[in-house]
Design a protein around this motif. Structure first.
Motif, short mmCIF file in Angstrom:
data_model
loop_
_atom_site.label_atom_id
_atom_site.label_comp_id
_atom_site.label_asym_id
_atom_site.label_seq_id
_atom_site.Cartn_x
_atom_site.Cartn_y
_atom_site.Cartn_z
N MET B 1 0.85 -1.20 0.00
CA MET B 1 0.00 0.00 0.00
C MET B 1 0.88 1.24 0.00
SD MET B 1 -3.06 0.99 2.64
CE MET B 1 -2.11 1.64 4.00
N ALA B 2 0.58 2.18 -0.87
CA ALA B 2 1.33 3.43 -0.91
C ALA B 2 0.81 4.37 0.18
CB ALA B 2 1.18 4.09 -2.27
N GLU B 3 1.69 5.04 0.90
CA GLU B 3 1.34 6.09 1.87
C GLU B 3 0.45 5.59 3.01
OE1 GLU B 3 -0.15 9.74 0.36
OE2 GLU B 3 1.19 9.75 -1.36
N ALA B 4 1.00 5.53 4.21
CA ALA B 4 0.19 5.17 5.37
C ALA B 4 -0.93 6.18 5.53
CB ALA B 4 1.05 5.11 6.62
N GLY B 5 -0.63 7.46 5.46
CA GLY B 5 -1.62 8.52 5.32
C GLY B 5 -2.61 8.67 6.47
N LEU B 6 -3.58 9.53 6.22
CA LEU B 6 -4.66 9.80 7.16
C LEU B 6 -4.16 10.38 8.48
CD1 LEU B 6 -7.23 6.94 6.53
CD2 LEU B 6 -6.77 9.02 5.24
N ALA B 7 -3.18 11.28 8.38
CA ALA B 7 -2.63 11.92 9.58
C ALA B 7 -3.65 12.86 10.22
CB ALA B 7 -1.36 12.69 9.23
N SER B 8 -4.61 13.36 9.46
CA SER B 8 -5.60 14.27 10.06
C SER B 8 -6.79 13.51 10.63
CB SER B 8 -6.05 15.31 9.04
OG SER B 8 -6.67 14.70 7.95
N TRP B 9 -6.69 12.17 10.66
CA TRP B 9 -7.68 11.33 11.35
C TRP B 9 -7.11 10.93 12.70
CZ3 TRP B 9 -12.17 8.72 8.96
CH2 TRP B 9 -12.43 9.21 7.66
N ARG B 10 -7.96 10.91 13.70
CA ARG B 10 -7.52 10.37 14.99
C ARG B 10 -7.45 8.85 14.89
NH1 ARG B 10 -11.30 13.99 17.90
NH2 ARG B 10 -10.16 15.94 18.25
N ASP B 11 -6.53 8.28 15.64
CA ASP B 11 -6.42 6.83 15.66
C ASP B 11 -7.71 6.26 16.25
OD1 ASP B 11 -4.84 4.72 14.90
OD2 ASP B 11 -4.09 4.40 16.94
N GLY B 12 -8.34 5.33 15.54
CA GLY B 12 -9.60 4.78 16.02
C GLY B 12 -10.13 3.78 15.02
N ALA B 14 -12.54 3.86 12.76
CA ALA B 14 -12.80 4.28 11.39
C ALA B 14 -11.50 4.34 10.59
CB ALA B 14 -13.51 5.64 11.38
N ARG B 15 -10.49 5.01 11.17
CA ARG B 15 -9.20 5.11 10.48
C ARG B 15 -8.60 3.73 10.24
NH1 ARG B 15 -3.82 5.57 11.97
NH2 ARG B 15 -2.53 6.83 10.56
N HIS B 16 -8.68 2.87 11.26
CA HIS B 16 -8.15 1.52 11.11
C HIS B 16 -8.86 0.76 10.00
CE1 HIS B 16 -6.03 0.75 15.23
NE2 HIS B 16 -5.68 1.90 14.68
N ALA B 17 -10.18 0.85 9.97
CA ALA B 17 -10.96 0.09 8.99
C ALA B 17 -10.62 0.54 7.57
CB ALA B 17 -12.45 0.25 9.26
N ILE B 18 -10.49 1.86 7.38
CA ILE B 18 -10.15 2.37 6.04
C ILE B 18 -8.77 1.87 5.62
CG2 ILE B 18 -9.63 4.46 4.72
CD1 ILE B 18 -11.70 5.91 6.58
N LEU B 19 -7.80 2.06 6.50
CA LEU B 19 -6.42 1.67 6.15
C LEU B 19 -6.32 0.17 5.90
CD1 LEU B 19 -4.36 3.92 8.60
CD2 LEU B 19 -4.60 4.19 6.11
N GLU B 20 -7.04 -0.62 6.72
CA GLU B 20 -7.00 -2.07 6.54
C GLU B 20 -7.66 -2.46 5.21
OE1 GLU B 20 -5.52 -4.55 7.49
OE2 GLU B 20 -6.75 -6.11 6.55
N PHE B 21 -8.77 -1.78 4.86
CA PHE B 21 -9.42 -2.11 3.58
C PHE B 21 -8.50 -1.78 2.41
CE2 PHE B 21 -12.06 -1.01 -0.11
CZ PHE B 21 -12.67 -2.24 -0.30
N VAL B 22 -7.90 -0.60 2.44
CA VAL B 22 -7.02 -0.21 1.33
C VAL B 22 -5.83 -1.17 1.26
CG1 VAL B 22 -5.54 1.62 0.41
CG2 VAL B 22 -7.76 2.19 1.39
N ARG B 23 -5.29 -1.53 2.43
CA ARG B 23 -4.19 -2.50 2.43
C ARG B 23 -4.63 -3.83 1.79
NH1 ARG B 23 -2.55 -6.80 4.11
NH2 ARG B 23 -4.47 -7.15 5.30
N SER B 24 -5.82 -4.30 2.17
CA SER B 24 -6.25 -5.63 1.72
C SER B 24 -6.46 -5.67 0.20
CB SER B 24 -7.53 -6.05 2.45
OG SER B 24 -8.65 -5.31 1.99
#
Lengths: 295, 295
Positions: B1-12, B14-24
């Motif tokens: 996955m390019a760019e871990a990103g989402l720095a303006s999201w708090r860790d939680g 929603a952020r986890h679910a998005i990043l995990e979906f994009v990774r998958s």
């Protein structure tokens, strides 16, 4: 400008004009065009792939109707199936006079299908059918010099769209395989699509306007919010699209050895091209190769 | 996955679910999705930018009508101008009951304009108008975490589209400035466009279906030949689009300090999200910043 390109074009006025135009819009100076405005639109039948002796999609529809009549012979009592069964080529060739029958026949064949089921039928056709005179799969009848032009434009930050009077969803089934273009890059005429119980299905009829003639700039605007910077076509139905572009390229079918030589359906266009000074690519003189079998 | 990103999201979650979906979907394995199928669609009002206390486009239309009444006071005798002159907020707020009057008002205001003349009016509005409570230009009321999500998806080969129930051509006028998206990436409701004497002009009326509710998957199919891999929305009119996506993201307006807290127009959606396990982003809890003024 990225990539000098167009190696499958013979050196000549058409190749020079294309390369000079791309250079001018990508080079800082008076002709420069920002990337956001670099939209290119290509007619499909006769511009990107062979349209003779019949449209590829016409072959698909006729084969579908034939299978329908075989499973329900009573269909042969009415048009368009009657013409097919009686091999009435005059009726079939004069589609313009029989639009309601043809639209009803297309609706009979495909309305109610999900887009995925329709796509599966189209892919079956491409896997099985061969061009009647070139004797290759229809996926191999695209023009190598035009595919090369698509790549040249992409390398120069153009977004390229197919703009087909024929069926959008028909072309989408093979656009990646044949042209290296994604489905969202295909604009075309289409059946209405509806959502029924959460499922997309093809509805009867054909959406207006068709993506032909004055409909082409309308479809292009709806899809891109732009008028094309470069457009390419080969038939009278492309005149309005070409007139809306900064650079207009006309493909002239004058190679009866390697493809087909014909001017029917293109006479007004060729007159306009001469009057307006549009760039005309002669398939005989400007294409070093026509087909390359790479698809 | 390019760019871990989402720095303006708090860790939680929603952020986890998005990043995990994009990774998958971008990692070889059972969840991998080819690039061609990576389509993401975003509702606009309330999902990408602020829709309270009134839609941005409503402010534009009301200002246009006001100017029309000032130059032709006889308009005040009929709707929708009468409600505007009499400051009849009940009438104006209940647009659903007055669709024919509103459509006629919009046609009065804009039909016959070229797309370029319409765009010039929209750009004048954005240059002049300010959000009534945030007191910044409307070009500054987009949500920084959502813009960051657009970039994350682009970096992972998604093609991103705005899918707005509001006016396609309205959003296109500022989509590059506000979102870094090109005009061809905007899907939305629209006036018909016609070619008259070689010139595109806006025609009266509104094209059906609207890009809302069941119309959203229909518009997305027509434009992309795909159903979205990821979709994001915030209102009941987004349910069908979200239901058609593999990953559905709901923006919940629950931050009355930094934005607005409201559930009207979203109650069915929030129920569906709970039932179906859609990912819900709380603006209060999941957005580290809301606006950043960078636009």
């Amino acid at each position: 400008m990225a990539e000098a390109g167009l190696a499958s074009w013979r050196d000549g006025d058409a190749r020079h004009a294309i390369l000079e135009f791309v250079r001018s819009v990508t080079t800082p100076g008076p002709g420069f065009v920002p990337e956001a405005e670099r939209i290119a639109t290509f007619d499909n039948d006769g511009t990107l792939w062979c349209e003779k002796p019949l449209y590829v999609q016409a072959d698909f529809v006729l084969r579908t109707w034939k299978a329908m009549v075989e499973s329900d012979p009573t269909l042969a009592e009415r048009q368009p199936y009657k013409a097919l069964v009686e091999n009435d080529m005059a009726w079939l060739a004069d589609i313009v006079s029989h639009v309601p029958d043809v639209v009803r026949g297309v609706s009979d064949a495909f309305a109610g299908l999900t887009p995925h089921a329709f796509e599966a039928q189209v892919l079956d056709f491409f896997a099985e059918a061969r061009h009647p005179t070139l004797d290759v799969p229809y996926t191999s009848v695209s023009y190598a010099p035009m595919r090369e032009l698509l790549r040249l434009l992409e390398a120069n930050a153009f977004r390229v769209f197919i703009c087909s009077a024929g069926g959008r969803d028909f072309v989408r089934a093979v656009c990646e395989q044949v042209y290296g273009l994604r489905r969202e890059q295909v604009i075309g005429s289409s059946a209405p699509v509806e959502l029924r119980d959460g499922q997309l299905v093809r509805a009867p009829g054909i959406e207006q306007p068709l993506d032909d003639g004055a409909g082409k700039p309308v479809h292009i605007w709806a899809r891109t919010g732009r008028q094309p910077l470069l457009a390419a076509g080969n038939a009278d139905g492309d005149i309005e699209m070409l007139a809306s572009a900064r650079f207009a390229l006309v493909v002239r079918h004058d190679d009866d050895l390697r493809e087909f030589a014909y001017t029917e359906g293109a006479r007004r266009l060729l007159d306009e091209a001469a009057t307006r000074g549009w760039t005309v690519a002669s398939m005989r003189d400007d294409f070093a190769t026509v087909f390359d079998g790479s698809a």
